[in-house]
Design a protein around this motif. Structure first.
Motif, mmCIF file in Angstrom:
data_model
loop_
_atom_site.group_PDB
_atom_site.id
_atom_site.type_symbol
_atom_site.label_atom_id
_atom_site.label_comp_id
_atom_site.label_asym_id
_atom_site.label_seq_id
_atom_site.Cartn_x
_atom_site.Cartn_y
_atom_site.Cartn_z
ATOM 1 N N GLY A 17 -101.465 31.329 49.631
ATOM 2 C CA GLY A 17 -100.625 31.987 48.634
ATOM 3 C C GLY A 17 -99.214 31.416 48.600
ATOM 4 O O GLY A 17 -98.641 31.213 47.530
ATOM 5 N N SER A 18 -98.648 31.116 49.770
ATOM 6 C CA SER A 18 -97.303 30.545 49.826
ATOM 7 C C SER A 18 -97.260 29.156 49.191
ATOM 8 O O SER A 18 -96.304 28.819 48.488
ATOM 9 N N SER A 19 -98.299 28.364 49.431
ATOM 10 C CA SER A 19 -98.354 27.025 48.829
ATOM 11 C C SER A 19 -98.325 27.102 47.310
ATOM 12 O O SER A 19 -97.568 26.381 46.648
ATOM 13 N N MET A 20 -99.147 27.984 46.761
ATOM 14 C CA MET A 20 -99.199 28.083 45.297
ATOM 15 C C MET A 20 -97.947 28.744 44.738
ATOM 16 O O MET A 20 -97.437 28.355 43.683
ATOM 17 N N LYS A 21 -97.419 29.742 45.455
ATOM 18 C CA LYS A 21 -96.197 30.402 44.992
ATOM 19 C C LYS A 21 -95.026 29.425 44.950
ATOM 20 O O LYS A 21 -94.267 29.385 43.971
ATOM 21 N N ASN A 22 -94.866 28.628 45.996
ATOM 22 C CA ASN A 22 -93.777 27.652 46.026
ATOM 23 C C ASN A 22 -93.928 26.632 44.906
ATOM 24 O O ASN A 22 -92.943 26.266 44.239
ATOM 25 N N ALA A 23 -95.151 26.174 44.689
ATOM 26 C CA ALA A 23 -95.390 25.177 43.650
ATOM 27 C C ALA A 23 -95.045 25.722 42.268
ATOM 28 O O ALA A 23 -94.341 25.074 41.477
ATOM 29 N N GLY B 139 -90.463 39.338 41.507
ATOM 30 C CA GLY B 139 -91.669 39.657 40.749
ATOM 31 C C GLY B 139 -92.828 40.066 41.640
ATOM 32 O O GLY B 139 -92.927 39.633 42.789
ATOM 33 N N PRO B 140 -93.735 40.909 41.127
ATOM 34 C CA PRO B 140 -94.926 41.314 41.886
ATOM 35 C C PRO B 140 -96.007 40.227 41.826
ATOM 36 O O PRO B 140 -97.088 40.418 41.273
ATOM 37 N N HIS B 141 -95.701 39.060 42.404
ATOM 38 C CA HIS B 141 -96.611 37.922 42.367
ATOM 39 C C HIS B 141 -97.910 38.248 43.098
ATOM 40 O O HIS B 141 -97.900 38.924 44.126
ATOM 41 N N LEU B 142 -99.006 37.722 42.574
ATOM 42 C CA LEU B 142 -100.313 38.091 43.103
ATOM 43 C C LEU B 142 -101.182 36.868 43.357
ATOM 44 O O LEU B 142 -101.440 36.081 42.435
ATOM 45 N N LEU B 143 -101.597 36.715 44.600
ATOM 46 C CA LEU B 143 -102.711 35.819 44.889
ATOM 47 C C LEU B 143 -103.949 36.569 44.423
ATOM 48 O O LEU B 143 -104.207 37.685 44.865
ATOM 49 N N PHE C 63 -103.420 32.189 41.312
ATOM 50 C CA PHE C 63 -102.182 32.893 41.667
ATOM 51 C C PHE C 63 -101.436 33.237 40.384
ATOM 52 O O PHE C 63 -101.216 32.371 39.540
ATOM 53 N N PHE C 64 -101.051 34.521 40.237
ATOM 54 C CA PHE C 64 -100.288 34.990 39.072
ATOM 55 C C PHE C 64 -98.809 35.141 39.459
ATOM 56 O O PHE C 64 -98.466 35.978 40.301
ATOM 57 N N TRP C 65 -97.956 34.316 38.845
ATOM 58 C CA TRP C 65 -96.504 34.385 39.086
ATOM 59 C C TRP C 65 -95.867 35.231 37.990
ATOM 60 O O TRP C 65 -96.014 34.925 36.802
ATOM 61 N N HIS C 66 -95.185 36.309 38.403
ATOM 62 C CA HIS C 66 -94.613 37.288 37.476
ATOM 63 C C HIS C 66 -93.086 37.224 37.460
ATOM 64 O O HIS C 66 -92.456 36.863 38.457
ATOM 65 N N LEU C 67 -92.514 37.650 36.359
ATOM 66 C CA LEU C 67 -91.095 37.996 36.363
ATOM 67 C C LEU C 67 -90.935 39.358 37.027
ATOM 68 O O LEU C 67 -91.890 40.142 37.105
ATOM 69 N N SER C 68 -89.744 39.655 37.513
ATOM 70 C CA SER C 68 -89.483 40.935 38.180
ATOM 71 C C SER C 68 -89.757 42.095 37.218
ATOM 72 O O SER C 68 -89.408 42.022 36.031
ATOM 73 N N SER C 69 -90.368 43.149 37.726
ATOM 74 C CA SER C 69 -90.777 44.278 36.874
ATOM 75 C C SER C 69 -89.612 44.878 36.103
ATOM 76 O O SER C 69 -89.765 45.346 34.969
ATOM 77 N N ASP C 70 -88.409 44.896 36.702
ATOM 78 C CA ASP C 70 -87.250 45.537 36.075
ATOM 79 C C ASP C 70 -86.410 44.571 35.227
ATOM 80 O O ASP C 70 -85.365 44.947 34.715
#
Length: 391
Positions: free
Chosen positions: A184-190, A216-220, A331-338
């Motif tokens: 998850g960290s590998s994909m999040k960083n990328a 953001g509520p990022h999700l593997l 992996f879903f990369w999100h913007l911050s919920s607020d």
């Protein structure tokens, strides 16, 4: 490295020339001065790829194929468990935004969404997805594992920011957290670094998107399809849809079946990610919203193709002891919920000009979409209701 990676074409379009997706090299961005011509050109390539195709292939030398292999092994073992064991990790009261979603729960939004059905109608009949109008909920399972930096404020959307669930079975639990966090960290960083490249390529500060997605509520989000039950040719594993988040990044799956549609041509592309340090990235609805439609969320489906069946037969021989389960390494990369989701005025104007140019070329993109200002969390909740994950 070449600038493009040749994509495989669907079986029914095999007589047509293959299509190309741009390959963006993240190493160029990470290891050179931001204002260098080399970095600026690579960033522009990333932005143009999303505008033109809604997707690109990303090279990142930090990514390990072994980490993806270990991840796929773990998830095959997890989803091979009995359903009563999986149900312990289900949280419908949280919109299934954490833990497991069992098969036949999530509905493809496009099956009932009029603008989406119009997109399908505008495609050449030979390039359309498998029919989803009569399609039941997707026969796929999914697990959401949060990969987040906790915000220094109280979020207005706690249900979208719930605590992780760790499976109970001992043979899974002992491996779960380190394996999930490593890959998850590998994909999040990328994908976070690619967000920076895309911002620069659009003429924005490098931190514009990465700051907006910091909390953001990022999700593997590995997705599983049981090919013993759903391995018949032309079975729909995930119906034609777009993703609701900002950017979606995929590692290699062991089984083909992912098709994407290029915005500029309407062609269906059978995705094949090359081995090694490569990932596929697709634009999601939050990026579309923020750019006022200059970048459109990429449409895709996952189906059982002949290539899927050929791989099933090969795996039976080469790996007879492994479960026949297709895992998507997603992996879903999100913007911050607020975060306030409001189209950038300059990019929205570019979107209007592009739309007119496309129309002159005979490419009708349908009715103009309105992107009202709202919190990201509200946008996510609206989308979850459409796909039957939230009441």
């Amino acid at each position: 490295m070449g600038s493009y990676f040749k994509m495989a074409v669907p079986e029914k379009a095999a007589s047509e020339p293959g299509m190309d997706l741009p390959v963006v090299d993240l190493d160029v961005f990470l290891h050179n001065e931001r204002d260098s011509p080399q970095v600026q050109a690579e960033c522009k390539k990333a932005a143009n790829a999303f505008i033109t195709y809604g997707a690109l292939v990303l090279h990142d030398s930090r990514v390990s194929e072994d980490d993806n292999t270990t991840f796929l092994d773990l998830l095959e073992d997890y989803f091979a468990q009995p359903e009563e064991e999986l149900k312990k990790d289900e949280r419908p009261e949280l919109g299934y935004q954490i833990g497991v979603t069992l098969e036949n729960t999530e509905k493809p939004k496009c099956a009932v969404d009029e603008p989406c059905l119009q997109v399908i109608e505008r495609l050449d009949p030979a390039e359309r997805p498998l029919d989803i109008k009569a399609h039941a909920p997707d026969p796929k399972c999914r697990f959401f594992w949060r990969m987040v930096e906790e915000p220094p404020y109280q979020t207005k959307f706690p249900g979208l920011n719930a605590e992780n669930i760790t499976p109970e079975a001992p043979h899974i639990r002992s491996r779960w957290t380190p394996v999930m966090n490593q890959w998850g960290s590998s994909m999040k960083n990328a994908v976070a670094d690619l967000a920076g490249m895309t911002a620069v390529g659009l003429g924005l500060p490098a931190e514009a998107f990465s700051n907006a997605g910091r909390y953001g509520p990022h999700l593997l989000a590995p997705t599983a399809s049981d090919l013993r039950k759903y391995g018949k040719k032309d079975s729909i594993l995930a119906g034609f849809h777009t993703d609701l988040n900002f950017l979606t990044i995929h590692g290699r799956s062991r089984y083909p079946g992912l098709h994407i549609w290029a915005r500029n041509t309407g062609k269906r592309i059978a995705v094949k990610i090359p081995p090694g340090n490569y990932l596929l990235v697709q634009a999601g609805k939050q990026l579309e919203h923020l750019t006022g439609g200059l970048i459109k969320a990429g449409y895709h489906e996952v189906v059982v193709s002949q290539a899927t069946i050929d791989t099933i037969e090969r795996r039976k021989v080469e790996n007879p002891d492994r479960p026949l389960i297709r895992i998507s390494s997603t992996f879903f990369w999100h913007l911050s919920s607020d975060y306030d989701l409001t189209p950038n005025a300059i990019l929205a104007e570019q979107a209007r000009r592009l739309r007119k140019e496309q129309f002159k070329l005979g490419k009708d993109e349908g009715n103009e979409v309105v992107y009202p200002p709202m919190k990201v969390g509200q946008q996510v909740q609206n989308e979850l209701k459409h796909i039957a994950l939230m009441a």
